[in-house]
Design a protein around this motif. Sequence first.
Motif, PDB file in Angstrom:
ATOM      1  N   GLY A  86      -2.685   7.029   2.592  1.00  0.00           N
ATOM      2  CA  GLY A  86      -3.834   6.674   1.771  1.00  0.00           C
ATOM      3  C   GLY A  86      -3.501   5.994   0.455  1.00  0.00           C
ATOM      4  O   GLY A  86      -4.366   5.830  -0.394  1.00  0.00           O
ATOM      5  N   ALA A  87      -2.233   5.583   0.274  1.00  0.00           N
ATOM      6  CA  ALA A  87      -1.895   4.916  -0.986  1.00  0.00           C
ATOM      7  C   ALA A  87      -2.621   3.586  -1.061  1.00  0.00           C
ATOM      8  O   ALA A  87      -2.678   2.849  -0.076  1.00  0.00           O
ATOM      9  CB  ALA A  87      -0.393   4.703  -1.072  1.00  0.00           C
ATOM     10  N   ALA A 136       3.064   6.448   1.316  1.00  0.00           N
ATOM     11  CA  ALA A 136       2.319   7.703   1.378  1.00  0.00           C
ATOM     12  C   ALA A 136       0.955   7.470   2.006  1.00  0.00           C
ATOM     13  O   ALA A 136       0.395   6.379   1.934  1.00  0.00           O
ATOM     14  CB  ALA A 136       2.159   8.274  -0.018  1.00  0.00           C
ATOM     15  N   GLY A 176       0.795  -1.220   0.000  1.00  0.00           N
ATOM     16  CA  GLY A 176       0.000   0.000   0.000  1.00  0.00           C
ATOM     17  C   GLY A 176       0.824   1.265   0.000  1.00  0.00           C
ATOM     18  O   GLY A 176       0.285   2.358   0.129  1.00  0.00           O
ATOM     19  N   GLY A 177       2.132   1.136  -0.145  1.00  0.00           N
ATOM     20  CA  GLY A 177       2.994   2.316  -0.241  1.00  0.00           C
ATOM     21  C   GLY A 177       3.199   2.976   1.098  1.00  0.00           C
ATOM     22  O   GLY A 177       2.591   2.609   2.102  1.00  0.00           O
TER      23      GLY A 177
END
Lengths: 300, 425
Positions: free
Chosen positions: A289-290, A287, A284-285
Motif C-alpha cells: 500500500g505504499a 511495502a 510505490g515502494g
Amino acid sequence: MNTRHALLAAALAVGTLAGAATVQAAEGTPNPPRQSWTFAGVFGTFDRAQLQRGFKVYREVCQACHQLKIPFRTLAQNGGPQFSVAQVTALAAEYKVQDGPNDAGEMFERPGRPADFIPPPFPNENAAAAANGGKAPPPLQVIAKARGFERGFPWFIVDVIPFLQYQEHGPDYIHALLTGYEEPPAGFTVPPGGHYNKYFPGHVIAMPNPLSDGQVEYPKGPDGRSPVPETVEQYSKDLAAFLMWTAEPALEQRKRMGFMVIIFLAVFSYLMYYVKKKVWAQVGGEAEGAPGTAPLGPTG
Amino acid sequence: MSQHATTYVPKSRFAKWFESRLPLAGLVHSSFIAFPVPRNLTYFWTFGAILIFMLAAQIVTGVWLAMHYVPHANLAFDSVEAIMRDVNYGWLLRYLHANGASMFFIAVYIHIFRNLYYGSYKAPREVLYLLGIIIFILMMATAFMGYVLPWGQMSFWGATVITNLFSAVPVVGDTIVSLLWGGYSVGNPTLNRFFALHYLLPFMIAGVVVLHIWALHVVGQNNPAGIPIKSGKDAVPFTPYATVKDLFATVVFMMFFAWWVFFLPNYLGHADNYIPANPAVTPAHIVPEWYFLPFYAILRAIPDKLGGVIAMFGAIVVLALVPWLDTSRVRSANYRPLYRQFFWVFVIVCVLLGWLGAKPPEGGYVIAARICTAWYFIHFLVVLPLLGLFETPKPLPSSIAETVLGKKGGAGMPVGAAAEPSTRG
C-alpha cells in the motif's frame, strides 16, 4: 510472516554451522575453566610483558623437549613480544645453528642470526620420540589453535554472538592442562610412563608435570621484586598467551582491521538502505500500500 | 535471453559497429538492466547476487593463495603457515577463503530452502533448477578438495574416509579409489590432483552459473506469490530496482562474513587441522566441515556401507527429482497451508541431521539419525507427491501488483514479452 521466517532461518543457519565447532574431549573430562585474556574480544591486544615472560617460560622449560618453529626475528615484530632488535640478535647468537654445505662440501655450525628458525631440541622426529618414551613431543608454534574442547549446546551458538564470542579455547586448554596435574582419584590406575592430568582427554598424559612454583625467574620491577607472582598459575597463563601469539601472530592487526571493516560496512549498508528506499519509492515502494507518486526512471 | 527482444539502442558509432558484430551490450542490457523483475521479491531473492559475489571472492582469494601454496605432502602444511606468517596479508587471504567457503554454503542453503518454500523448481523452471543442483554438487566437490589442501589431520582423514566411500561401488570400486588416490593410500599424488581439481572446478561452477542465469532470464524469476507476471504493473526493471536491493543485501552479508573472518576465523574449522597430517595417528572423531554434516549423518545412519553411500548420494538425487515429485499446481507455500508446515518440519530435520553428523555414531544419536534420514526421504518421496493431491490451497491473488500495492495500483514497467512462458499452471 517473512520477517519471522528470516529470523528463524538465520537462527537455524547459525545453529547448524556452530555445530561444526566440535573438538574432541573424552567423556568425563571437565572443560577447562575460562580465563580472562587481554587478547580476547573485539579490541583484544597482547600484553607485551606477558608475552616476554611466556617466552622465558618456553625457553627455560618447554624448549628442553618441544620445538617452536618460528624465526627469531618474529620476536621483535610488531604485535608480538616486541623484544628489541638488539635483544633478538643477542638471543639468536646464543644458539648454534647448522648451516652448509660450505665450499668444501661440509655442513658446519655457526651462531644463530635473527632470520634463523629457533633450532629444534632434537635433530629429527625419531630422535625426539626415542628420547621421550616413544612419542615425539608436538611442536608448539600452532598448538594454541590445534587444541580445544567442545562446549556443547547451547554454548556453540552463544559463542558466536558479538560481544559474547569465545575463541580462546586453545589458551584456556593449555592453561588448564599445565595446572591440571594432580593425584589420581582412588581406583584410577595410571599406566607406567603416564601421568594423571585432570584436563587431558582420558586423563593419562605422557608429559610429566613440567612446572613448579619459583622455577622460572621473572624480570624484577623497580622494587627488586617481580611484578607478577612466580607461580605455576602465572607461568601457565603467560605461556598460554605466548603460544597464542606464536599461533596467531597477526591477531592484533586482524582485530584492528576487522573493527574498521565492520564500521565501514555498517555505514555503507546504512547509506545503501536509504538509496534503495529512494529508488523503490519511484514505483510505490515495496511495502504494502505504499503510495507511488514519483515518475518512472528512463528504463521504465 | 533470446526470449526478450532487447530494447538496447547503441548510441556511439563504435557501439553501433560493435553491436552489429557481437551484440554483447544488448545481451547485458536485456539481462541485467531491462530484465523484468517481479516487484514483490523479498530479501530471500537477493541470495543469487550474494552467491555470485561469494564465487568471485573465492576465486580471487583462491588464485592469490595458489601463488604461495605448495601442493606437496611434505611442504603443504608449512606453506600454509608461511602464508599465515610471512605473506603480506596472507592471514587475511586465507581466512577470507576458508570462511568464504562456509559463507558460500550458508548462502546456497538459504537459496535452496527459499526455492523449496516458494516452489520455484516447478514448470517452467525445471532446467534452471537442475543447473542449480549441478552447481551445488560442484560446490561440494570443490569444498571437499579444498579442505584437503592444508594437509592437516582432518584434511588427511577426511580425504581418507570420503574417498574410501567409492570402494563400496560393486566391481569397479577399488579401481575408482586407486584412481582418486593416485596410489594405494591417500598421499602426495592425491594432494596434487586435488589441488589441480580444486583450481579447475570453480571455473566449471562459473560456467554452469552462466547457464543458470541464462535459464533464469528465459523463464523469469518466481516470486513469493508464485504467480506469473501478467502485466507491466507486476514488474520493475532489474536496474535500478533489483540491482540496488541486491547490492544492499550483499553489503549486509559482507558484514556477517567479516564478523567470522576477523573475530571468529577458526570457529568453523576443526582444531585438529592445525596438526600436520599423520597417517599413523587417527583422530578421535573424524568430522567433515559443517556444511557436509547432514549428508554425513545420512551416510552413517545406514548400517551397511554400500547402503550408506547410496543413501547419501540419493539424498542429492532426490533433490534433483523434486520438480517431478511435487504434484501441487500451486507454487508458493504461502498459499499451501499443509505444505508450509511440512516444509518447516523438513528444515528442522535437516538442522537435526547436521547436529547429529557432528556427534559420535553411538546410542541415541544413531536412532535419531535414522529417524531423521527416514523423514528426509519420506518428505520427498511420499509427502510431496501426496500433498498435491490432498491439500486445498488458499485462493491465489489475481496479480503480483495486488499483493504489493493492494487494489490502488502503482507505476510498473511496460512488459510485453515479460510474462513467463505459460506451459503449465
